[in-house]
Design a protein around this motif. Structure first.
Motif, PDB file in Angstrom:
ATOM      1  N   LEU A 107       0.833  -1.200   0.000  1.00 13.56           N
ATOM      2  CA  LEU A 107       0.000   0.000   0.000  1.00 13.56           C
ATOM      3  C   LEU A 107       0.872   1.256   0.000  1.00 13.56           C
ATOM      4  O   LEU A 107       1.781   1.393   0.814  1.00 13.56           O
ATOM      5  CB  LEU A 107      -0.917   0.015   1.224  1.00 13.56           C
ATOM      6  CG  LEU A 107      -1.846   1.227   1.335  1.00 13.56           C
ATOM      7  CD1 LEU A 107      -2.890   1.205   0.216  1.00 13.56           C
ATOM      8  CD2 LEU A 107      -2.541   1.266   2.697  1.00 13.56           C
ATOM      9  N   GLU A 108       0.588   2.172  -0.900  1.00 10.97           N
ATOM     10  CA  GLU A 108       1.308   3.445  -0.957  1.00 10.97           C
ATOM     11  C   GLU A 108       0.567   4.482  -0.129  1.00 10.97           C
ATOM     12  O   GLU A 108      -0.628   4.716  -0.319  1.00 10.97           O
ATOM     13  CB  GLU A 108       1.424   3.924  -2.402  1.00 10.97           C
ATOM     14  CG  GLU A 108       2.151   5.259  -2.546  1.00 10.97           C
ATOM     15  CD  GLU A 108       2.217   5.726  -3.977  1.00 10.97           C
ATOM     16  OE1 GLU A 108       2.673   6.872  -4.197  1.00 10.97           O
ATOM     17  OE2 GLU A 108       1.812   4.958  -4.884  1.00 10.97           O
ATOM     18  N   ILE A 109       1.271   5.099   0.813  1.00  7.29           N
ATOM     19  CA  ILE A 109       0.661   6.095   1.682  1.00  7.29           C
ATOM     20  C   ILE A 109       0.484   7.402   0.913  1.00  7.29           C
ATOM     21  O   ILE A 109       1.418   7.933   0.333  1.00  7.29           O
ATOM     22  CB  ILE A 109       1.519   6.335   2.936  1.00  7.29           C
ATOM     23  CG1 ILE A 109       1.583   5.064   3.786  1.00  7.29           C
ATOM     24  CG2 ILE A 109       0.948   7.485   3.764  1.00  7.29           C
ATOM     25  CD1 ILE A 109       0.252   4.606   4.336  1.00  7.29           C
ATOM     26  N   THR A 110      -0.735   7.922   0.935  1.00 12.21           N
ATOM     27  CA  THR A 110      -1.062   9.183   0.262  1.00 12.21           C
ATOM     28  C   THR A 110      -1.601  10.179   1.293  1.00 12.21           C
ATOM     29  O   THR A 110      -1.896   9.811   2.438  1.00 12.21           O
ATOM     30  CB  THR A 110      -2.125   8.962  -0.816  1.00 12.21           C
ATOM     31  OG1 THR A 110      -3.342   8.486  -0.172  1.00 12.21           O
ATOM     32  CG2 THR A 110      -1.667   7.924  -1.833  1.00 12.21           C
ATOM     33  N   ASP A 111      -1.747  11.431   0.877  1.00 13.36           N
ATOM     34  CA  ASP A 111      -2.348  12.424   1.770  1.00 13.36           C
ATOM     35  C   ASP A 111      -3.776  12.037   2.131  1.00 13.36           C
ATOM     36  O   ASP A 111      -4.246  12.314   3.241  1.00 13.36           O
ATOM     37  CB  ASP A 111      -2.334  13.804   1.110  1.00 13.36           C
ATOM     38  CG  ASP A 111      -0.980  14.493   1.227  1.00 13.36           C
ATOM     39  OD1 ASP A 111      -0.128  13.994   1.990  1.00 13.36           O
ATOM     40  OD2 ASP A 111      -0.778  15.526   0.560  1.00 13.36           O
ATOM     41  N   TYR A 142      -2.577  -1.291   6.215  1.00 14.53           N
ATOM     42  CA  TYR A 142      -2.683  -2.367   5.228  1.00 14.53           C
ATOM     43  C   TYR A 142      -3.811  -2.031   4.258  1.00 14.53           C
ATOM     44  O   TYR A 142      -4.755  -1.319   4.617  1.00 14.53           O
ATOM     45  CB  TYR A 142      -2.990  -3.693   5.915  1.00 14.53           C
ATOM     46  CG  TYR A 142      -1.816  -4.336   6.611  1.00 14.53           C
ATOM     47  CD1 TYR A 142      -1.077  -5.346   5.989  1.00 14.53           C
ATOM     48  CD2 TYR A 142      -1.440  -3.941   7.894  1.00 14.53           C
ATOM     49  CE1 TYR A 142      -0.002  -5.944   6.623  1.00 14.53           C
ATOM     50  CE2 TYR A 142      -0.356  -4.530   8.537  1.00 14.53           C
ATOM     51  CZ  TYR A 142       0.358  -5.534   7.891  1.00 14.53           C
ATOM     52  OH  TYR A 142       1.435  -6.108   8.519  1.00 14.53           O
ATOM     53  N   PRO A 143      -3.771  -2.545   3.046  1.00 17.68           N
ATOM     54  CA  PRO A 143      -4.854  -2.264   2.094  1.00 17.68           C
ATOM     55  C   PRO A 143      -6.182  -2.881   2.515  1.00 17.68           C
ATOM     56  O   PRO A 143      -7.245  -2.336   2.231  1.00 17.68           O
ATOM     57  CB  PRO A 143      -4.348  -2.866   0.777  1.00 17.68           C
ATOM     58  CG  PRO A 143      -3.292  -3.847   1.170  1.00 17.68           C
ATOM     59  CD  PRO A 143      -2.665  -3.306   2.412  1.00 17.68           C
ATOM     60  N   THR A 144      -6.113  -4.024   3.205  1.00 18.58           N
ATOM     61  CA  THR A 144      -7.335  -4.708   3.628  1.00 18.58           C
ATOM     62  C   THR A 144      -7.033  -5.515   4.890  1.00 18.58           C
ATOM     63  O   THR A 144      -5.977  -5.328   5.514  1.00 18.58           O
ATOM     64  CB  THR A 144      -7.862  -5.625   2.503  1.00 18.58           C
ATOM     65  OG1 THR A 144      -9.151  -6.157   2.876  1.00 18.58           O
ATOM     66  CG2 THR A 144      -6.901  -6.752   2.204  1.00 18.58           C
ATOM     67  N   THR A 145      -7.944  -6.386   5.257  1.00 15.68           N
ATOM     68  CA  THR A 145      -7.774  -7.201   6.464  1.00 15.68           C
ATOM     69  C   THR A 145      -6.389  -7.835   6.500  1.00 15.68           C
ATOM     70  O   THR A 145      -5.921  -8.381   5.515  1.00 15.68           O
ATOM     71  CB  THR A 145      -8.842  -8.311   6.499  1.00 15.68           C
ATOM     72  OG1 THR A 145     -10.134  -7.704   6.435  1.00 15.68           O
ATOM     73  CG2 THR A 145      -8.738  -9.110   7.783  1.00 15.68           C
TER      74      THR A 145
END
Length: 301
Positions: A107-111, A142-145
């Motif tokens: 997952l790429e962290i964005t604003d 995380y993107p999901t569970t």
């Protein structure tokens, strides 16, 4: 800086004659003359610099892009008084400056991610004195569970490994772990009483007391007696209703233990305050005093 000061002090402890005789070598003279400056520097760094840094953060403009995210994710934001909007902005800026966001599983962290999470976390401390997340270091997203792996010891002392799917988790080592899709689900409906960010950051507030047990730091000693009485009664009530399969305003997960009850009660307080005030009046009163807010006013404004 602290390490160097320690070395200087150690130097004189190991060579006390340097302080008793005027014939010192050049290194000792420099070290001795530098000692007061080093002491002043350490005092400045620990006492004065935090407030200077905080003022610098607060004086920075709140970016228009961030403003748009907050207004979209927290529809009631525009209904807040101007001073509370400014307070929330400053808290968000400090949150982002003090805590690191880490994207997990690709997952790429964005604003969008940072502001969405920070705004909800700061909502809990909107009217609280000081800054409550001093022990927090990182927010892992995380993107999901995600799967949490732990070693579990049974009654016989045998150790096994368990794998549990989680939507969020709060660690006492200064970390909060969240599943982004569940975070988004939570802000899409701010009136269903389920919000993973509010839940996990309530645990962070709970841990300020030194233990995650449903009894966070309160303003006075006397407040603990009322808190314990109300929360114990409501916790037992939720357990009873869960046992008999009765519907409850609060999620049954709150019956797991007192710490989870506090976190679930926090979710309900912020998202379904009117119903809590009617059906759990004493509990609403305790939470309103603790958070120093009345969320139903945001819905009515």
């Amino acid at each position: 800086m602290r390490a160097f000061l320690f070395q200087v002090l150690t130097h004189f402890q190991q060579h006390p004659f340097l302080l008793r005789y005027s014939t010192m070598d050049t290194t000792s003279i420099v070290a001795l003359s530098s000692l007061p400056l080093l002491v002043l520097a350490v005092i400045f760094y620990n006492i004065y610099w935090p407030s200077i840094r905080l003022k610098r953060i607060e004086h920075q403009p709140f970016p228009t892009e961030w403003q748009g995210i907050v207004e979209r994710r927290l529809p009631f934001y525009k209904k807040l008084p101007d001073e509370q909007q400014l307070r929330l902005q400053n808290l968000i800026k400090r949150f982002l400056a003090d805590h690191n966001f880490v994207g997990c599983a690709g997952l790429e962290i964005t604003d969008e991610i940072r502001i969405t999470i920070a705004a909800q976390a700061c909502l809990l401390i909107l009217n609280k004195k000081g800054y409550a997340y001093r022990g927090l270091q990182s927010v892992l997203v995380y993107p999901t569970t995600f799967i949490a792996t732990r070693e579990v010891r049974d009654d016989l002392g045998l150790v096994s490994t368990s794998h549990t799917a989680l939507l969020g988790e709060s660690w006492d080592q200064g970390k909060v772990v969240l599943a982004w899709d569940n975070v988004e689900q939570g802000v899409c409906n701010l009136e269903d009483g389920r919000n993973v960010v509010l839940h996990e950051f309530a645990h962070q507030l709970d841990s300020e007391s030194g233990a995650v047990n449903g009894a966070p730091v309160l303003q006075t000693r006397g407040a603990y007696k009322s808190w314990a009485h109300v929360f114990h009664k409501e916790y037992e009530r939720l357990n009873f209703r869960k046992l008999h399969n009765y519907k409850s305003l609060m999620d049954d997960y709150g019956a797991t233990n007192p710490a989870e009850f506090f976190a679930v009660a926090t979710e309900t307080f912020f998202e379904r305050p009117k119903e809590m005030a009617v059906h759990h009046e004493a509990l609403y009163g305790e939470l309103s005093a603790f958070y120093n807010v009345h969320p139903e006013q945001w819905q009515d404004a």
